[in-house]
Motif scaffolding. Sequence first.
Motif, PDB file in Angstrom:
ATOM      1  N   ARG A  18      -4.443  -4.242  -4.478  1.00  0.00           N
ATOM      2  CA  ARG A  18      -4.063  -4.255  -3.065  1.00  0.00           C
ATOM      3  C   ARG A  18      -3.154  -5.448  -2.815  1.00  0.00           C
ATOM      4  O   ARG A  18      -3.521  -6.584  -3.130  1.00  0.00           O
ATOM      5  CB  ARG A  18      -5.305  -4.341  -2.185  1.00  0.00           C
ATOM      6  N   LEU A  19      -1.988  -5.161  -2.274  1.00  0.00           N
ATOM      7  CA  LEU A  19      -1.049  -6.209  -1.910  1.00  0.00           C
ATOM      8  C   LEU A  19      -1.122  -6.440  -0.406  1.00  0.00           C
ATOM      9  O   LEU A  19      -1.269  -5.480   0.368  1.00  0.00           O
ATOM     10  CB  LEU A  19       0.380  -5.822  -2.286  1.00  0.00           C
ATOM     11  N   SER A  20      -1.003  -7.701  -0.020  1.00  0.00           N
ATOM     12  CA  SER A  20      -1.019  -8.037   1.397  1.00  0.00           C
ATOM     13  C   SER A  20       0.169  -8.935   1.722  1.00  0.00           C
ATOM     14  O   SER A  20       0.620  -9.704   0.876  1.00  0.00           O
ATOM     15  CB  SER A  20      -2.317  -8.762   1.762  1.00  0.00           C
ATOM     16  N   CYS A  21       0.636  -8.826   2.937  1.00  0.00           N
ATOM     17  CA  CYS A  21       1.767  -9.639   3.372  1.00  0.00           C
ATOM     18  C   CYS A  21       1.590  -9.957   4.844  1.00  0.00           C
ATOM     19  O   CYS A  21       1.319  -9.065   5.645  1.00  0.00           O
ATOM     20  CB  CYS A  21       3.074  -8.887   3.151  1.00  0.00           C
ATOM     21  N   ALA A  22       1.751 -11.223   5.161  1.00  0.00           N
ATOM     22  CA  ALA A  22       1.654 -11.667   6.546  1.00  0.00           C
ATOM     23  C   ALA A  22       3.003 -12.221   6.986  1.00  0.00           C
ATOM     24  O   ALA A  22       3.655 -12.947   6.243  1.00  0.00           O
ATOM     25  CB  ALA A  22       0.575 -12.748   6.669  1.00  0.00           C
ATOM     26  N   ALA A  23       3.385 -11.861   8.207  1.00  0.00           N
ATOM     27  CA  ALA A  23       4.682 -12.289   8.737  1.00  0.00           C
ATOM     28  C   ALA A  23       4.490 -13.250   9.895  1.00  0.00           C
ATOM     29  O   ALA A  23       3.645 -13.017  10.764  1.00  0.00           O
ATOM     30  CB  ALA A  23       5.473 -11.077   9.202  1.00  0.00           C
ATOM     31  N   GLY A  64       0.877   9.805  -2.884  1.00  0.00           N
ATOM     32  CA  GLY A  64      -0.468  10.237  -3.222  1.00  0.00           C
ATOM     33  C   GLY A  64      -1.276   9.189  -3.960  1.00  0.00           C
ATOM     34  O   GLY A  64      -2.492   9.357  -4.147  1.00  0.00           O
ATOM     35  N   ARG A  65      -0.631   8.128  -4.406  1.00  0.00           N
ATOM     36  CA  ARG A  65      -1.346   7.051  -5.115  1.00  0.00           C
ATOM     37  C   ARG A  65      -1.319   5.733  -4.334  1.00  0.00           C
ATOM     38  O   ARG A  65      -2.284   4.963  -4.402  1.00  0.00           O
ATOM     39  CB  ARG A  65      -0.699   6.818  -6.489  1.00  0.00           C
ATOM     40  N   PHE A  66      -0.224   5.489  -3.637  1.00  0.00           N
ATOM     41  CA  PHE A  66      -0.086   4.257  -2.855  1.00  0.00           C
ATOM     42  C   PHE A  66      -0.244   4.591  -1.371  1.00  0.00           C
ATOM     43  O   PHE A  66       0.217   5.646  -0.916  1.00  0.00           O
ATOM     44  CB  PHE A  66       1.292   3.640  -3.065  1.00  0.00           C
ATOM     45  N   PHE A  67      -0.840   3.648  -0.642  1.00  0.00           N
ATOM     46  CA  PHE A  67      -1.030   3.855   0.789  1.00  0.00           C
ATOM     47  C   PHE A  67      -0.698   2.556   1.517  1.00  0.00           C
ATOM     48  O   PHE A  67      -1.263   1.507   1.203  1.00  0.00           O
ATOM     49  CB  PHE A  67      -2.458   4.297   1.072  1.00  0.00           C
ATOM     50  N   THR A  76       0.775  -7.924   9.802  1.00  0.00           N
ATOM     51  CA  THR A  76       0.480  -7.812   8.379  1.00  0.00           C
ATOM     52  C   THR A  76       0.777  -6.405   7.872  1.00  0.00           C
ATOM     53  O   THR A  76       0.749  -5.439   8.633  1.00  0.00           O
ATOM     54  CB  THR A  76      -0.987  -8.138   8.076  1.00  0.00           C
ATOM     55  N   VAL A  77       1.079  -6.340   6.600  1.00  0.00           N
ATOM     56  CA  VAL A  77       1.272  -5.052   5.941  1.00  0.00           C
ATOM     57  C   VAL A  77       0.554  -5.113   4.604  1.00  0.00           C
ATOM     58  O   VAL A  77       0.630  -6.116   3.895  1.00  0.00           O
ATOM     59  CB  VAL A  77       2.759  -4.692   5.773  1.00  0.00           C
ATOM     60  N   ASN A  78      -0.168  -4.047   4.312  1.00  0.00           N
ATOM     61  CA  ASN A  78      -0.910  -3.965   3.061  1.00  0.00           C
ATOM     62  C   ASN A  78      -0.457  -2.741   2.282  1.00  0.00           C
ATOM     63  O   ASN A  78      -0.062  -1.732   2.873  1.00  0.00           O
ATOM     64  CB  ASN A  78      -2.408  -3.860   3.333  1.00  0.00           C
ATOM     65  N   LEU A  79      -0.548  -2.843   0.980  1.00  0.00           N
ATOM     66  CA  LEU A  79      -0.232  -1.712   0.114  1.00  0.00           C
ATOM     67  C   LEU A  79      -1.390  -1.517  -0.847  1.00  0.00           C
ATOM     68  O   LEU A  79      -1.625  -2.357  -1.725  1.00  0.00           O
ATOM     69  CB  LEU A  79       1.065  -1.947  -0.656  1.00  0.00           C
ATOM     70  N   GLN A  80      -2.125  -0.449  -0.649  1.00  0.00           N
ATOM     71  CA  GLN A  80      -3.216  -0.090  -1.552  1.00  0.00           C
ATOM     72  C   GLN A  80      -2.635   0.758  -2.666  1.00  0.00           C
ATOM     73  O   GLN A  80      -2.068   1.830  -2.388  1.00  0.00           O
ATOM     74  CB  GLN A  80      -4.301   0.670  -0.804  1.00  0.00           C
TER      75      GLN A  80
END
Length: 120
Positions: A18-23, A64-67, A76-80
């Motif tokens: 899981r990637l996270s990003c805060a602006a 179908g694999r990343f959300f 914030t934006v997250n990438l599962q």
Amino acid sequence: VQLQASGGGLVQAGGSLRLSCAASRIGFTIHSMGWYRQAPGKQRELAADSSRDGITNYADSVLGRFFISTDSAKNTVNLQMNFLKPEDTAVYYCNARATRWGRSNQQNFWGQGTLVTVSS
């Protein structure tokens, strides 16, 4: 807009990250946030992004694999990322498209990049 990304690392094929990003966006209106990636020897490409209206875009290779998910209140934006494959190995960059208050042109802003390595 300053972007701070986190969450990269080493994972085996089939695993998840899981990637996270805060602006920090004082003085700007953010129109969209997302994640791009750049594999060794390749051009940077979109992995996924999400607009303020909630419209999402995904690269065909990750569908179908990343959300992607965003929290507009927290900026914030997250990438599962699930079922990771070796070909997902890349530096992942957080991206924001924003307009400075009082201006009309959109600008692209980038985070520092976080490495995702998927071993076979």
